[in-house]
Write a protein that holds these residues in place. Sequence first.
Motif, PDB file in Angstrom:
ATOM      1  N   LEU A 184     -36.445  23.406  34.355  1.00  0.00           N
ATOM      2  CA  LEU A 184     -35.675  23.385  33.111  1.00  0.00           C
ATOM      3  C   LEU A 184     -35.340  21.953  32.704  1.00  0.00           C
ATOM      4  O   LEU A 184     -35.457  21.565  31.531  1.00  0.00           O
ATOM      5  CB  LEU A 184     -34.396  24.208  33.278  1.00  0.00           C
ATOM      6  CG  LEU A 184     -34.593  25.715  33.434  1.00  0.00           C
ATOM      7  CD1 LEU A 184     -33.251  26.400  33.671  1.00  0.00           C
ATOM      8  CD2 LEU A 184     -35.277  26.308  32.205  1.00  0.00           C
ATOM      9  N   GLY A 185     -34.904  21.162  33.705  1.00  0.00           N
ATOM     10  CA  GLY A 185     -34.592  19.765  33.394  1.00  0.00           C
ATOM     11  C   GLY A 185     -35.818  19.003  32.928  1.00  0.00           C
ATOM     12  O   GLY A 185     -35.764  18.213  31.968  1.00  0.00           O
ATOM     13  N   GLY A 186     -36.959  19.218  33.607  1.00  0.00           N
ATOM     14  CA  GLY A 186     -38.187  18.553  33.196  1.00  0.00           C
ATOM     15  C   GLY A 186     -38.606  18.968  31.803  1.00  0.00           C
ATOM     16  O   GLY A 186     -39.094  18.146  31.001  1.00  0.00           O
ATOM     17  N   GLY A 187     -38.393  20.240  31.494  1.00  0.00           N
ATOM     18  CA  GLY A 187     -38.735  20.692  30.137  1.00  0.00           C
ATOM     19  C   GLY A 187     -37.903  20.005  29.083  1.00  0.00           C
ATOM     20  O   GLY A 187     -38.415  19.648  28.002  1.00  0.00           O
ATOM     21  N   VAL A 188     -36.605  19.816  29.381  1.00  0.00           N
ATOM     22  CA  VAL A 188     -35.746  19.107  28.419  1.00  0.00           C
ATOM     23  C   VAL A 188     -36.243  17.669  28.209  1.00  0.00           C
ATOM     24  O   VAL A 188     -36.314  17.164  27.074  1.00  0.00           O
ATOM     25  CB  VAL A 188     -34.288  19.133  28.926  1.00  0.00           C
ATOM     26  CG1 VAL A 188     -33.417  18.221  28.055  1.00  0.00           C
ATOM     27  CG2 VAL A 188     -33.749  20.554  28.914  1.00  0.00           C
ATOM     28  N   TRP A 189     -36.583  17.002  29.321  1.00  0.00           N
ATOM     29  CA  TRP A 189     -37.082  15.628  29.196  1.00  0.00           C
ATOM     30  C   TRP A 189     -38.410  15.582  28.442  1.00  0.00           C
ATOM     31  O   TRP A 189     -38.641  14.681  27.619  1.00  0.00           O
ATOM     32  CB  TRP A 189     -37.265  15.009  30.577  1.00  0.00           C
ATOM     33  CG  TRP A 189     -35.969  14.549  31.185  1.00  0.00           C
ATOM     34  CD1 TRP A 189     -35.194  15.201  32.059  1.00  0.00           C
ATOM     35  CD2 TRP A 189     -35.317  13.308  30.920  1.00  0.00           C
ATOM     36  NE1 TRP A 189     -34.083  14.481  32.395  1.00  0.00           N
ATOM     37  CE2 TRP A 189     -34.130  13.280  31.692  1.00  0.00           C
ATOM     38  CE3 TRP A 189     -35.603  12.195  30.115  1.00  0.00           C
ATOM     39  CZ2 TRP A 189     -33.238  12.208  31.673  1.00  0.00           C
ATOM     40  CZ3 TRP A 189     -34.716  11.121  30.118  1.00  0.00           C
ATOM     41  CH2 TRP A 189     -33.535  11.143  30.887  1.00  0.00           C
ATOM     42  N   LEU A 190     -39.280  16.522  28.660  1.00  0.00           N
ATOM     43  CA  LEU A 190     -40.557  16.551  27.946  1.00  0.00           C
ATOM     44  C   LEU A 190     -40.359  16.784  26.456  1.00  0.00           C
ATOM     45  O   LEU A 190     -41.049  16.193  25.617  1.00  0.00           O
ATOM     46  CB  LEU A 190     -41.459  17.631  28.544  1.00  0.00           C
ATOM     47  CG  LEU A 190     -42.032  17.319  29.932  1.00  0.00           C
ATOM     48  CD1 LEU A 190     -42.812  18.523  30.464  1.00  0.00           C
ATOM     49  CD2 LEU A 190     -42.942  16.081  29.893  1.00  0.00           C
ATOM     50  N   LEU A 191     -39.419  17.684  26.121  1.00  0.00           N
ATOM     51  CA  LEU A 191     -39.135  17.891  24.701  1.00  0.00           C
ATOM     52  C   LEU A 191     -38.581  16.638  24.051  1.00  0.00           C
ATOM     53  O   LEU A 191     -38.919  16.285  22.916  1.00  0.00           O
ATOM     54  CB  LEU A 191     -38.126  19.039  24.546  1.00  0.00           C
ATOM     55  CG  LEU A 191     -38.661  20.445  24.833  1.00  0.00           C
ATOM     56  CD1 LEU A 191     -37.527  21.474  24.766  1.00  0.00           C
ATOM     57  CD2 LEU A 191     -39.771  20.820  23.844  1.00  0.00           C
ATOM     58  N   SER A 192     -37.704  15.926  24.800  1.00  0.00           N
ATOM     59  CA  SER A 192     -37.161  14.685  24.273  1.00  0.00           C
ATOM     60  C   SER A 192     -38.266  13.637  24.100  1.00  0.00           C
ATOM     61  O   SER A 192     -38.298  12.886  23.103  1.00  0.00           O
ATOM     62  CB  SER A 192     -36.080  14.153  25.208  1.00  0.00           C
ATOM     63  OG  SER A 192     -35.573  12.908  24.731  1.00  0.00           O
ATOM     64  N   ALA A 193     -39.213  13.578  25.041  1.00  0.00           N
ATOM     65  CA  ALA A 193     -40.329  12.629  24.942  1.00  0.00           C
ATOM     66  C   ALA A 193     -41.221  12.974  23.757  1.00  0.00           C
ATOM     67  O   ALA A 193     -41.665  12.084  23.011  1.00  0.00           O
ATOM     68  CB  ALA A 193     -41.131  12.651  26.239  1.00  0.00           C
ATOM     69  N   HIS A 194     -41.465  14.245  23.547  1.00  0.00           N
ATOM     70  CA  HIS A 194     -42.302  14.655  22.418  1.00  0.00           C
ATOM     71  C   HIS A 194     -41.632  14.304  21.093  1.00  0.00           C
ATOM     72  O   HIS A 194     -42.281  13.833  20.144  1.00  0.00           O
ATOM     73  CB  HIS A 194     -42.556  16.159  22.501  1.00  0.00           C
ATOM     74  CG  HIS A 194     -43.320  16.696  21.326  1.00  0.00           C
ATOM     75  ND1 HIS A 194     -44.656  16.416  21.115  1.00  0.00           N
ATOM     76  CD2 HIS A 194     -42.917  17.474  20.271  1.00  0.00           C
ATOM     77  CE1 HIS A 194     -45.068  17.005  20.006  1.00  0.00           C
ATOM     78  NE2 HIS A 194     -44.009  17.666  19.476  1.00  0.00           N
ATOM     79  N   SER A 195     -40.312  14.488  21.035  1.00  0.00           N
ATOM     80  CA  SER A 195     -39.588  14.149  19.809  1.00  0.00           C
ATOM     81  C   SER A 195     -39.657  12.657  19.532  1.00  0.00           C
ATOM     82  O   SER A 195     -39.847  12.212  18.384  1.00  0.00           O
ATOM     83  CB  SER A 195     -38.125  14.595  19.957  1.00  0.00           C
ATOM     84  OG  SER A 195     -37.387  14.213  18.811  1.00  0.00           O
ATOM     85  N   ALA A 196     -39.530  11.855  20.605  1.00  0.00           N
ATOM     86  CA  ALA A 196     -39.623  10.399  20.418  1.00  0.00           C
ATOM     87  C   ALA A 196     -41.022   9.994  19.984  1.00  0.00           C
ATOM     88  O   ALA A 196     -41.190   9.079  19.147  1.00  0.00           O
ATOM     89  CB  ALA A 196     -39.239   9.697  21.724  1.00  0.00           C
ATOM     90  N   ALA A 197     -42.055  10.646  20.530  1.00  0.00           N
ATOM     91  CA  ALA A 197     -43.439  10.330  20.145  1.00  0.00           C
ATOM     92  C   ALA A 197     -43.675  10.665  18.691  1.00  0.00           C
ATOM     93  O   ALA A 197     -44.351   9.906  17.948  1.00  0.00           O
ATOM     94  CB  ALA A 197     -44.405  11.089  21.043  1.00  0.00           C
ATOM     95  N   VAL A 198     -43.130  11.782  18.252  1.00  0.00           N
ATOM     96  CA  VAL A 198     -43.297  12.161  16.838  1.00  0.00           C
ATOM     97  C   VAL A 198     -42.584  11.158  15.941  1.00  0.00           C
ATOM     98  O   VAL A 198     -43.107  10.747  14.895  1.00  0.00           O
ATOM     99  CB  VAL A 198     -42.765  13.596  16.610  1.00  0.00           C
ATOM    100  CG1 VAL A 198     -42.722  13.923  15.132  1.00  0.00           C
ATOM    101  CG2 VAL A 198     -43.630  14.585  17.346  1.00  0.00           C
ATOM    102  N   ASP A 199     -41.372  10.753  16.358  1.00  0.00           N
ATOM    103  CA  ASP A 199     -40.625   9.789  15.547  1.00  0.00           C
ATOM    104  C   ASP A 199     -41.338   8.438  15.486  1.00  0.00           C
ATOM    105  O   ASP A 199     -41.239   7.696  14.478  1.00  0.00           O
ATOM    106  CB  ASP A 199     -39.224   9.599  16.127  1.00  0.00           C
ATOM    107  CG  ASP A 199     -38.357  10.849  15.973  1.00  0.00           C
ATOM    108  OD1 ASP A 199     -38.703  11.717  15.122  1.00  0.00           O
ATOM    109  OD2 ASP A 199     -37.342  10.988  16.709  1.00  0.00           O
TER     110      ASP A 199
END
Length: 255
Positions: A184-199
């Motif tokens: 779950l924690g890794g998923g949160v970090w991956l979602l945050s990384a994906h959001s930063a990549a999109v930005d």
Amino acid sequence: MLAAAPAAAAPRGRAAKAQFVNGVAAYGRSDYAAASTAFGKSYALEVDVETLFAWAQAERKQGHCVQASALYVKLLDAKLPAENKSVVRDQLAECKHILADQARADQARADQARADQARADQARADQARADQARADQARADQAAAPPRSAASLHVGPREATAPSPWFEDPAGDTLLGLGVAGVLGGGVWLLSAHSAAVDSTTAPTYDQFQALDAKARSRGMVGVIATGAGAALILGSVIRYATRSTSSESPTVTG
């Protein structure tokens, strides 16, 4: 005789005579208790042999042979014609016979009660001896068993107990909980990384692009590591659940 006694026969006094008449009437009705009471009152008021005889007869009719016998004896001590004393002796003899029969019956009941008590005591004694014999035999059997020294203590067969369910294994539960938390924690970090990549693709300046890209890379790495570790822990819990001991025995120490 009493029913046919004339009113002037006995006694002489008015009060005693009234009680005597009442006693004769009660005797005629077969109310011997009332007759005895009336004759006793009459005799207390005036001593009279006819009243005494009537009183004794009323007591005998009630089965009170002890009281009647005492009255008959008193009559025999009084001055009576020989033929009257003969009648009194006959009545006294009858009462003595009744009393003897009662004494024999009482003795028979007492003997029976003692016999019953003796049988009960014998039964209890027999039971006590049987219990003692069983206890002695048990001690003898225990004494005949081969002795065991302290050095012969050994861990015997494990006592059977109900096996616990797989999901109650502490180690497996711990691994599974940590693994789920890691995923779950890794998923949160991956979602945050994906959001930063999109930005980063819409960054207005190169500096902002570099910052967002670095953020996406670092958070992506943390997410991958956390997710991988969580997955590894979940796999470990599965292996733990699959390989845990299912023995339902617990060790016992015997001598």
